[in-house]
Design an enzyme around this catalytic site. Sequence first.
Site, mmCIF file in Angstrom:
data_model
loop_
_atom_site.group_PDB
_atom_site.id
_atom_site.type_symbol
_atom_site.label_atom_id
_atom_site.label_comp_id
_atom_site.label_asym_id
_atom_site.label_seq_id
_atom_site.Cartn_x
_atom_site.Cartn_y
_atom_site.Cartn_z
ATOM 1 C CG HIS A 134 -11.639 0.829 8.880
ATOM 2 N ND1 HIS A 134 -11.411 0.461 10.051
ATOM 3 C CD2 HIS A 134 -10.856 0.365 7.978
ATOM 4 C CE1 HIS A 134 -10.359 -0.328 9.807
ATOM 5 N NE2 HIS A 134 -10.119 -0.518 8.636
ATOM 6 C CD GLU B 17 -12.153 2.049 13.048
ATOM 7 O OE1 GLU B 17 -11.391 2.853 12.725
ATOM 8 O OE2 GLU B 17 -12.300 0.897 12.592
ATOM 9 C CB THR C 129 13.344 -4.353 4.645
ATOM 10 O OG1 THR C 129 12.064 -4.310 4.154
ATOM 11 C CG2 THR C 129 13.431 -5.230 5.872
ATOM 12 C CB ILE D 44 -1.082 -0.045 1.277
ATOM 13 C CG1 ILE D 44 -1.936 -1.245 0.941
ATOM 14 C CG2 ILE D 44 -1.679 1.272 1.193
ATOM 15 C CD1 ILE D 44 -2.589 -1.408 2.345
ATOM 16 N NE ARG E 39 -6.600 -2.896 11.284
ATOM 17 C CZ ARG E 39 -6.798 -2.877 9.855
ATOM 18 N NH1 ARG E 39 -6.790 -1.928 9.206
ATOM 19 N NH2 ARG E 39 -6.927 -4.149 9.459
#
Length: 346
Positions: free
Chosen positions: A312, A293, A203, A182, A264
């Site tokens: 969301h 949430e 990484t 993403i 999140r």
Amino acid sequence: MCFRIIYCCPRLHLQNQKMADNSGNAKPFVLASRPDDEKGIPYYGVDILKKHVNVVWYDDFLQNKEKYAQLIHGIILWVTAPRVDAALLDALPNLKVISNVGAGVNFLDLDLLASRGLNVCNTPRILNETTADMGMTLLLASARRLLEGDQMVRDPNVKWQINFCGRQVSGATLGIVGMGGIGYAVAQRAHAFRMNIFYHNRTRRPQTEEEAVGAQYCATLEELLSQCDFVIIVTPLTAETKGMFGKKQFELMKPSATIINIARGSIIDTEALLEALQNKTIAAAALDVTDPEPLPDHHPLSKLQNVTFTAHMGSATVQTRSNMMALAVQNLLDALSGKPLVNQVI
């Protein structure tokens, strides 16, 4: 002599705790939350499920445990439901696999599931493009004050301002926290806006991928935060990332900066964010996710004009959600048939 030939069509019957469909293929029994376009599995997900499995809806299961307990071999999770805990696992002695319609599995007790010898699968990658679209949507909406402009046109009590200005996106500096699938898709979109891109990840990406989007690697989060006009969170929720953004991190950001979260909610300390926005430590926030949430009614964060919210909705297109359901079902069927699992969490 004439013979009368009689064809017998055998009735559908249970065999090895499965039911045959009209093509003769065995369809496993699978537990799922409920069919409901607003609060459960929408019609397109229900259609996919019924095509490939025998669905046992959770409410029906609770009322008929003796009928279904032995039959159910898999669970399909849609927006974290049904809740998988020890009590449910004890009630399903033949359960083999839990397949989540979504990438994140932070809501599951993976240690518990591993101790029961269960396969757990998810649907990564398939939602990368749609979620990246939402990230750029929030960035642009916040920067150009889209919701405030909409209110200015709709609400007669809000005065029209000819000098109502937002913040420049093209040529601005974007920091991406989490450069997985993403995150990289966000970078591709930001590159098209000629943004300067920094990223922080566990990484480093190959040099060819960095050069393709003009991204520069930051070994520490602190190095990234001080340079960026916009910071977008795309990292998974783990023990290490929970509360990753607190008072210290907001103080490192520019006073003109915007924080965007499409990952999140609990990666951000909500109280620290509220304080940073109220005190103008940072300029704005754009949030697809929150902690808690949904936010409780009248939460002070929801009263701030410099916060843009969506509910969301990162992967929420019919096409992507349908593809996610189809992949979740395929993961489940592969697990039950003993095929190699491409999207296995445990």
